[in-house]
Design a protein around this motif. Sequence first.
Motif, PDB file in Angstrom:
ATOM      1  N   HIS A  55       0.827  -1.215   0.000  1.00 45.26           N
ATOM      2  CA  HIS A  55       0.000   0.000   0.000  1.00 45.26           C
ATOM      3  C   HIS A  55       0.854   1.256   0.000  1.00 45.26           C
ATOM      4  O   HIS A  55       0.619   2.185   0.780  1.00 45.26           O
ATOM      5  CB  HIS A  55      -0.957   0.002   1.198  1.00 45.26           C
ATOM      6  N   LEU A  56       1.863   1.267  -0.849  1.00 44.01           N
ATOM      7  CA  LEU A  56       2.742   2.429  -0.938  1.00 44.01           C
ATOM      8  C   LEU A  56       2.399   3.276  -2.155  1.00 44.01           C
ATOM      9  O   LEU A  56       1.941   2.754  -3.180  1.00 44.01           O
ATOM     10  CB  LEU A  56       4.202   1.956  -1.030  1.00 44.01           C
ATOM     11  N   LEU A  57       2.636   4.569  -2.038  1.00 43.52           N
ATOM     12  CA  LEU A  57       2.507   5.470  -3.180  1.00 43.52           C
ATOM     13  C   LEU A  57       3.604   5.130  -4.187  1.00 43.52           C
ATOM     14  O   LEU A  57       4.677   4.650  -3.821  1.00 43.52           O
ATOM     15  CB  LEU A  57       2.684   6.916  -2.735  1.00 43.52           C
ATOM     16  N   ILE A  58       3.324   5.435  -5.447  1.00 42.49           N
ATOM     17  CA  ILE A  58       4.282   5.177  -6.517  1.00 42.49           C
ATOM     18  C   ILE A  58       4.888   6.509  -6.950  1.00 42.49           C
ATOM     19  O   ILE A  58       4.155   7.470  -7.178  1.00 42.49           O
ATOM     20  CB  ILE A  58       3.556   4.539  -7.717  1.00 42.49           C
ATOM     21  N   THR A  59       6.220   6.555  -7.027  1.00 38.68           N
ATOM     22  CA  THR A  59       6.838   7.743  -7.613  1.00 38.68           C
ATOM     23  C   THR A  59       7.826   7.296  -8.697  1.00 38.68           C
ATOM     24  O   THR A  59       8.122   6.110  -8.824  1.00 38.68           O
ATOM     25  CB  THR A  59       7.596   8.607  -6.577  1.00 38.68           C
ATOM     26  N   GLY A  60       8.340   8.284  -9.428  1.00 36.26           N
ATOM     27  CA  GLY A  60       9.311   7.968 -10.458  1.00 36.26           C
ATOM     28  C   GLY A  60      10.093   9.199 -10.844  1.00 36.26           C
ATOM     29  O   GLY A  60       9.572  10.317 -10.804  1.00 36.26           O
ATOM     30  N   GLY A  61      11.355   9.001 -11.173  1.00 36.74           N
ATOM     31  CA  GLY A  61      12.172  10.130 -11.590  1.00 36.74           C
ATOM     32  C   GLY A  61      13.483   9.663 -12.179  1.00 36.74           C
ATOM     33  O   GLY A  61      13.852   8.491 -12.086  1.00 36.74           O
ATOM     34  N   SER A  62      14.202  10.625 -12.786  1.00 33.24           N
ATOM     35  CA  SER A  62      15.391  10.271 -13.544  1.00 33.24           C
ATOM     36  C   SER A  62      16.657  10.242 -12.702  1.00 33.24           C
ATOM     37  O   SER A  62      17.614   9.563 -13.042  1.00 33.24           O
ATOM     38  CB  SER A  62      15.584  11.289 -14.668  1.00 33.24           C
ATOM     39  N   ASP A  63      16.697  11.021 -11.581  1.00 35.58           N
ATOM     40  CA  ASP A  63      17.943  11.243 -10.836  1.00 35.58           C
ATOM     41  C   ASP A  63      18.917  12.052 -11.696  1.00 35.58           C
ATOM     42  O   ASP A  63      20.132  11.840 -11.667  1.00 35.58           O
ATOM     43  CB  ASP A  63      18.581   9.917 -10.389  1.00 35.58           C
ATOM     44  N   PHE A  64      18.346  12.985 -12.443  1.00 37.35           N
ATOM     45  CA  PHE A  64      19.144  13.866 -13.303  1.00 37.35           C
ATOM     46  C   PHE A  64      20.129  14.674 -12.471  1.00 37.35           C
ATOM     47  O   PHE A  64      19.759  15.244 -11.440  1.00 37.35           O
ATOM     48  CB  PHE A  64      18.201  14.804 -14.064  1.00 37.35           C
ATOM     49  N   HIS A  65      21.403  14.709 -12.912  1.00 36.53           N
ATOM     50  CA  HIS A  65      22.435  15.524 -12.270  1.00 36.53           C
ATOM     51  C   HIS A  65      23.095  16.468 -13.285  1.00 36.53           C
ATOM     52  O   HIS A  65      23.955  17.256 -12.913  1.00 36.53           O
ATOM     53  CB  HIS A  65      23.555  14.653 -11.695  1.00 36.53           C
ATOM     54  N   GLY A  66      22.766  16.337 -14.576  1.00 38.48           N
ATOM     55  CA  GLY A  66      23.515  17.081 -15.590  1.00 38.48           C
ATOM     56  C   GLY A  66      24.844  16.411 -15.851  1.00 38.48           C
ATOM     57  O   GLY A  66      24.932  15.195 -15.948  1.00 38.48           O
ATOM     58  N   LYS A  67      25.920  17.225 -15.897  1.00 39.52           N
ATOM     59  CA  LYS A  67      27.237  16.718 -16.315  1.00 39.52           C
ATOM     60  C   LYS A  67      27.784  15.548 -15.489  1.00 39.52           C
ATOM     61  O   LYS A  67      28.431  14.664 -16.059  1.00 39.52           O
ATOM     62  CB  LYS A  67      28.253  17.863 -16.360  1.00 39.52           C
ATOM     63  N   PRO A  68      27.567  15.520 -14.149  1.00 41.38           N
ATOM     64  CA  PRO A  68      28.115  14.364 -13.414  1.00 41.38           C
ATOM     65  C   PRO A  68      27.541  13.010 -13.853  1.00 41.38           C
ATOM     66  O   PRO A  68      28.168  11.981 -13.629  1.00 41.38           O
ATOM     67  CB  PRO A  68      27.740  14.657 -11.958  1.00 41.38           C
ATOM     68  N   LYS A  69      26.347  12.991 -14.420  1.00 41.53           N
ATOM     69  CA  LYS A  69      25.776  11.741 -14.929  1.00 41.53           C
ATOM     70  C   LYS A  69      25.273  11.998 -16.348  1.00 41.53           C
ATOM     71  O   LYS A  69      24.076  12.115 -16.593  1.00 41.53           O
ATOM     72  CB  LYS A  69      24.616  11.267 -14.034  1.00 41.53           C
ATOM     73  N   PRO A  70      26.228  12.116 -17.291  1.00 40.45           N
ATOM     74  CA  PRO A  70      25.875  12.596 -18.636  1.00 40.45           C
ATOM     75  C   PRO A  70      24.949  11.664 -19.410  1.00 40.45           C
ATOM     76  O   PRO A  70      24.314  12.078 -20.378  1.00 40.45           O
ATOM     77  CB  PRO A  70      27.243  12.721 -19.335  1.00 40.45           C
ATOM     78  N   HIS A  71      24.860  10.398 -18.983  1.00 38.31           N
ATOM     79  CA  HIS A  71      24.006   9.443 -19.698  1.00 38.31           C
ATOM     80  C   HIS A  71      22.543   9.575 -19.303  1.00 38.31           C
ATOM     81  O   HIS A  71      21.685   8.916 -19.889  1.00 38.31           O
ATOM     82  CB  HIS A  71      24.500   8.018 -19.426  1.00 38.31           C
ATOM     83  N   ILE A  72      22.243  10.410 -18.319  1.00 38.53           N
ATOM     84  CA  ILE A  72      20.856  10.538 -17.847  1.00 38.53           C
ATOM     85  C   ILE A  72      20.273  11.881 -18.263  1.00 38.53           C
ATOM     86  O   ILE A  72      20.860  12.937 -18.006  1.00 38.53           O
ATOM     87  CB  ILE A  72      20.794  10.377 -16.311  1.00 38.53           C
ATOM     88  N   SER A  73      19.111  11.832 -18.930  1.00 41.45           N
ATOM     89  CA  SER A  73      18.439  13.053 -19.373  1.00 41.45           C
ATOM     90  C   SER A  73      17.255  13.363 -18.467  1.00 41.45           C
ATOM     91  O   SER A  73      16.611  12.450 -17.931  1.00 41.45           O
ATOM     92  CB  SER A  73      17.912  12.888 -20.799  1.00 41.45           C
ATOM     93  N   LEU A  74      16.984  14.648 -18.322  1.00 45.14           N
ATOM     94  CA  LEU A  74      15.828  15.072 -17.537  1.00 45.14           C
ATOM     95  C   LEU A  74      14.552  14.478 -18.151  1.00 45.14           C
ATOM     96  O   LEU A  74      14.380  14.498 -19.362  1.00 45.14           O
ATOM     97  CB  LEU A  74      15.751  16.602 -17.532  1.00 45.14           C
ATOM     98  N   GLY A  75      13.711  13.925 -17.321  1.00 46.23           N
ATOM     99  CA  GLY A  75      12.411  13.406 -17.777  1.00 46.23           C
ATOM    100  C   GLY A  75      12.475  12.039 -18.399  1.00 46.23           C
ATOM    101  O   GLY A  75      11.706  11.151 -18.040  1.00 46.23           O
TER     102      GLY A  75
END
Length: 285
Positions: A238-258
């Motif tokens: 019975h937990l809420l569901i969330t989601g996100g990218s963990d975007f950091h910009g340059k420190p994690k260049p393989h991850i895009s916002l959204g």
Amino acid sequence: MSGKIDLHVHTTASDGSYSPSEIIMLAFQCQLSAVAITDHDSTAGYSEADSAGARFGIEVVPGIEISTRWKCAVHILGYYFDPDSPGLRALLHDIVSERDRRNEEICKLMRKDGIRVSYSDMKSRFGSVIGRPHFAQLLTDQGMASDVQDAFTRYMEIGRPYFRPRSFIRTDHAIHIIREAGGIPVLAHPFQYRLDDSGLRQLIEDGVSAGLLGLECLYSGYSERQSRYLLDLAAHYHLLITGGSDFHGKPKPHISLGSGTGNLNVPYFYLENLKDAKQNLIMSH
Ligand code: AMP
Ligand code: ZN
Ligand code: FE
Ligand code: FE
């Protein structure tokens, strides 16, 4: 409201490379309808993001990410807390002081090796929440590594010359403090802890006993099948569901916002549920 959202984003208030306003401009370009600012141990990025959000028509959710210890390192996200809650303020102050202590040790180690580094200069350049990514940036700037990732592998990871440990607060304590501040605690990136099914269930059950209310089921790089497994766990507990990218910009260049590593897609109605839960917390108070 509808559309795509991102509930896990870092800014220059911690170790992200984009300012809160820049995050909102990026969110606008990616056509996101809402973003949560979830900096490590800091709420400082929210107000700038919120003002920019008002100009760009993007909903900004107040958030935070706190590193804790259970049987392993565990990250707890918090949403919709009162940023002025005395308990939360005291906790963040203690965490930043502990970071400062550890970071001064790292500076000493580096200076012994002839690296020019002053912690007060780092604070003026990078802000108040300084982490290993900033040291990695510094080493890269001084030509000792080709990029941040390389600097981590050579110098900053556990076992490498400039690694120094931080001590962490307990997971249940962080959850309590977020609840006391009227917030919604969520277990971040559940696969990061390399637990098997029973280990992850144990972590969730301990979390729920402490007041955990949500599970980050959608995350950069998680497959359809992995997310499905987490969604089933969220339903079971019975937990809420969330989601996100963990975007950091340059420190994690393989991850895009959204969109994370490409296929992340967090629908707005998860945020609707989060806000309903916040309303219920207020009503039951
Ligand atoms: P700290 O809390 O200051 O010890 O730094 C931890 C942060 O460093 C985490 O939030 C990660 O984003 C980042 N980090 C840890 N290991 C690596 C790595 N191997 N490469 C890049 N970033 C890392
Ligand atoms: Zn980070
Ligand atoms: Fe994290
Ligand atoms: Fe994060």
